[in-house]
Write a protein that holds these residues in place. Structure first.
Motif, PDB file in Angstrom:
ATOM      1  N   GLY A 183       0.824  -1.198   0.000  1.00 24.15           N
ATOM      2  CA  GLY A 183       0.000   0.000   0.000  1.00 24.15           C
ATOM      3  C   GLY A 183       0.854   1.242   0.000  1.00 24.15           C
ATOM      4  N   ALA A 184       0.243   2.371  -0.343  1.00 23.46           N
ATOM      5  CA  ALA A 184       0.925   3.662  -0.325  1.00 23.46           C
ATOM      6  C   ALA A 184      -0.082   4.727   0.040  1.00 23.46           C
ATOM      7  CB  ALA A 184       1.563   3.967  -1.677  1.00 23.46           C
ATOM      8  N   GLY A 185       0.358   5.733   0.792  1.00 19.60           N
ATOM      9  CA  GLY A 185      -0.564   6.781   1.216  1.00 19.60           C
ATOM     10  C   GLY A 185       0.055   8.147   1.110  1.00 19.60           C
ATOM     11  N   VAL A 226      -4.874   7.083  -1.271  1.00 16.82           N
ATOM     12  CA  VAL A 226      -4.368   5.779  -0.859  1.00 16.82           C
ATOM     13  C   VAL A 226      -4.419   4.855  -2.062  1.00 16.82           C
ATOM     14  CG1 VAL A 226      -4.681   3.776   0.633  1.00 16.82           C
ATOM     15  CG2 VAL A 226      -5.142   6.077   1.524  1.00 16.82           C
ATOM     16  N   GLU A 265      -2.384   3.408   6.162  1.00 16.14           N
ATOM     17  CA  GLU A 265      -2.311   4.424   5.103  1.00 16.14           C
ATOM     18  C   GLU A 265      -3.204   5.614   5.418  1.00 16.14           C
ATOM     19  OE1 GLU A 265       0.056   4.056   3.252  1.00 16.14           O
ATOM     20  OE2 GLU A 265       0.410   1.916   3.485  1.00 16.14           O
ATOM     21  N   HIS A 293      -1.358   8.074   7.339  1.00 18.77           N
ATOM     22  CA  HIS A 293      -0.611   9.028   6.526  1.00 18.77           C
ATOM     23  C   HIS A 293      -1.520  10.121   5.984  1.00 18.77           C
ATOM     24  CE1 HIS A 293       3.068   6.906   6.893  1.00 18.77           C
ATOM     25  NE2 HIS A 293       2.637   5.810   6.263  1.00 18.77           N
TER      26      HIS A 293
END
Length: 740
Positions: free
Chosen positions: A145-147, A157, A173, A176
């Motif tokens: 995952g990335a946020g 997200v 996320e 973030h």
């Protein structure tokens, strides 16, 4: 249109749930290392973040994306952040969209997100979020995952296909999106539990660095199936809770005890934070018990007191062991009862006890001792002088107890000795000034063994720190070195050999009526030097009259010698007075020890004579030692027999040789006649040596050698004329007749 540059970015790994690809640096503890602002959020921040949920089929990879799983993950995230924010913040799905994209699974997660956001035309605004699930099991670099965050209430997200960790990853996320960064740990190769920071942002302990994600007692650390409570510094930064969860102690002063409640509970003042009085750094103490969201993680070695610091909008856990641990998760992050955490500046946090619902901690703030080095003086008496050191000292960590000072005395010769001195003398003035009790003064005397400059430094000794009270120097004036002179040296003969006689005088001005030692050093012709100690035990009226003193100050020293050649004689007057300026060289002289010639003499004759028991060689001659011409000296005679064996014989010149005495102008017996038994016929070699008896002689001398023939005598002649047998009363006999 192109999305604006995100304030925060991070990813959680794919097949390895601890993979880290964030942008955080390894710099100063408690200092922001990101491009984003670190301004903390207020508890006034509240609202429901409307989520645009988009399921995207990538251009190169198609897969079914379960909308229900995506919604469930968003719902789980909302419940978590509602609990953290005291019900003020939540997330809800506002719109849902399924679409295809030109983005591919080979793109980096940031490029993929920018491509999709541009296709959707999504623009961030307060309390909105874009959540995109894509048709691939992991993002680039195997990420889960990335946020991104834009203002703490809006963000994006990017998630891969739903899987086991999707709920916890998405909750992370959304952290973030809310403006938070990672929960990290301090790693130090030498095991230090804390370290200071240098001005350039590096750590003072060069073995230390920040391990990103490695605090698994925090949602913002490595993801796992559970969702533990975020650490207290992150909690405060995010403006979560009611604002009463962390008790701020301010600068730690003295020694105080506090009670912690479970961080996963709803109790007020359940954690504490304090500022180290020396470093100015802030530390948080929180109790991790298996309560609430910590039920699954605060177990085993992770059940206990957690020490943590802010790291920008993230945190750093200061664990009991800061060396690298194996695996993805640490199971010994919490401090246990009986353990003590010490900040790099010296403040101590002791874990007193831990129960099922609370813990007790004691914070001992580093208190630098106070004191003053009042004076350094010299006191003199008949037996010498002493240094007097005085002042006062108080250990502010325990001011009612008499503490200690360390005194370091550096002498004129450069040597330094340390002394521990109790500061327990009455000082009511100190008590009046600080209300610490009356007994904090110190006063100590140290013998001044020599004249010269003394440097005395004093340190106040505290429980956790020491303080330098200062250094003072004092010159102690001494008495002059002894006076005197090496008057003369001469060489004379003694009963046992030869000796150098040294004469002179010496006086110690500090003790003028007392005889003082004199040391004489003699360097022989072979270069060896020996020292001899004497005492001035002779009256020198001339010295006493000249100096106006009494006593015996003269010396006559006899020093045996064994070698001819040049001798060097040096005399020193030895100080006996306290604080004398030292010994003094009274003078040096060289003197020649003339060698004595070897004995003179001659082996006059040798002859063989018959004796009652056999035969002898008779050797006659004379010898004189020129150094002792009236004394009979030994002569040694060596006889080599026909069989090659040599024997030596010692004699003494005990016969008058008037011819020798007349020729040499001497007296005494210097002749010898030596009879030496022999047993073999043949040729004998006879050598005679004059043996030296004088000191410093050049050695023995060969007086001469002679050979002499011992002629064998013929065997007896004769005849056996007759034999007969005759009868006797008791038997018979044989009668033999003849001549020889």
């Amino acid at each position: 249109m192109t999305s604006p540059e995100p304030l925060f970015t991070e990813v959680i790994g794919g097949t390895n749930p601890t993979s880290s690809h964030g942008t955080e640096g390894h710099g100063t503890k408690g200092a922001e290392q990101h491009t984003a602002t670190t301004e903390a959020y207020s508890i006034a921040r509240s609202g429901d973040i409307k989520v645009k949920l988009v399921m995207v089929q990538l251009a190169d990879k198609k897969a079914t994306i379960p909308e229900a799983d995506a919604r469930a993950a968003i719902q789980t995230s909302s419940q978590y952040w509602q609990a953290m924010s005291n019900g003020r913040l939540s997330m809800s799905v506002d719109t849902v969209e399924n679409r295809s994209s030109k983005a591919t699974s080979t793109q980096s997660y940031s490029s993929m997100m920018n491509t999709i956001a541009a296709e959707i035309g999504w623009v961030p605004s307060s309390f909105t979020a874009l959540v995109v699930f894509v048709s691939t099991p992991t993002l680039s670099d195997g990420a889960y995952g990335a946020g991104w965050s834009y203002n703490g209430t809006s963000g994006r997200v990017l998630m891969p296909l739903p899987a086991t960790l999707t709920k916890s990853v998405l909750t992370h996320e959304f952290g973030h999106v809310l403006g938070l960064m990672h929960a990290n740990r301090l790693r130090c190769g030498n095991g230090a539990v804390d370290t200071a920071s240098n001005a350039d942002g590096t750590f003072a302990n060069s073995t230390c660095s920040i391990e990103e994600y490695k605090d698994n007692l925090d949602l913002m650390g490595v993801s796992q199936s559970s969702q533990p409570v975020v650490s207290s510094p992150i909690y405060e930064f995010g403006g979560f809770g009611a604002g009463s969860e962390v008790r701020n102690l301010g600068k730690a002063v003295g020694r105080n005890s506090y009670q912690l409640k479970a961080w996963g509970s709803a109790d007020t003042n359940r954690a504490v934070k304090f500022t180290d009085p020396i470093s100015g750094e802030t530390y948080y103490l929180e109790l991790r018990l298996p309560v609430g969201n910590d039920a699954a993680t605060a177990v085993g070695g992770n059940r206990g007191v957690k020490v943590v610091q802010a790291y920008g909008s993230g945190s750093i856990a200061l664990q009991p062991s800061t060396t690298t641990f194996s695996g993805y998760y640490s199971y010994n992050q919490a401090w246990q009862a009986g353990q003590t955490f010490t900040t790099h500046a010296g403040t101590r946090v002791t874990i007193d006890w831990i129960s099922t619902s609370a813990a007790g901690v004691t914070i001992d703030a580093l208190q630098v001792p106070k004191g003053n080095y009042d004076s350094l003086t010299v006191s003199r008496s008949d037996i010498g002088a002493s240094l007097q050191v005085a002042g006062w000292a108080v250990d502010m960590s325990d001011p009612t107890v008499a503490s200690q000072v360390h005194v370091y005395v550096t002498r004129p010769d450069g040597s330094t000795t340390g002394y521990a001195v109790p500061a327990n003398e009455s000082r009511p003035d100190v008590d009046d000034a600080f209300q610490v009790g009356p007994n904090h003064g110190f006063r100590q005397a140290y013998k001044a063994e020599s004249a010269g400059n003394y440097k005395v430094c004093v340190y106040a000794i505290g429980r956790y720190a020491n303080a330098e009270l200062g250094c003072k120097s004092l010159s102690v004036v001494g008495t002059p070195s002894p006076e005197g002179h090496l008057d003369s040296t001469s060489i004379g003969k003694t009963a046992s050999g030869a000796a150098i006689t040294a004469r002179g005088w010496t006086v110690d001005p500090g003790s003028p009526s007392t005889s003082n030692p004199v040391h004489i050093y003699v360097t022989a012709p072979d270069g060896k030097t020996l020292g001899y100690a004497f005492t001035t035990n002779q009256l020198r009226a001339d010295v006493n009259t000249a100096l106006g003193i009494t006593g015996n100050h003269g010396y006559t020293a006899a020093i045996p010698i064994t070698q001819p050649g040049t001798y060097k004689v040096c005399s020193y007057g030895i100080a006996i007075s306290p604080l004398s300026n030292g010994n003094r060289l009274l003078g040096c002289q060289t003197i020649q020890a003339t060698p004595v010639p070897s004995p003179e003499g001659h082996l006059d004759s040798t002859s063989i004579a018959k004796t009652a028991s056999g035969a002898t060689i008779t050797a006659r001659g004379w010898t004189v030692d020129p150094g002792s011409p009236s004394t009979s000296n030994p002569v040694h005679i060596y006889v080599t027999a026909p069989d090659g064996k040599t024997l030596g014989y010692a004699f003494t010149t005990n016969q008058l040789r008037a011819d020798v005495n007349t020729a040499l102008g001497i007296t005494g017996n210097h002749g010898y006649t030596a009879a030496i038994p022999i047993t073999q016929p043949g040729t004998y070699n006879v050598c005679s040596y004059g043996i030296a008896i004088s000191p410093l002689s050049n050695g023995n001398r060969l007086l001469g050698c002679q050979t002499i023939q011992a002629t064998p005598v013929p065997s007896p002649e004769g005849h056996l004329d007759s034999t007969s047998i005759a009868k006797t009363a008791s038997g018979a006999t044989i009668t033999a007749r003849g001549w020889t």
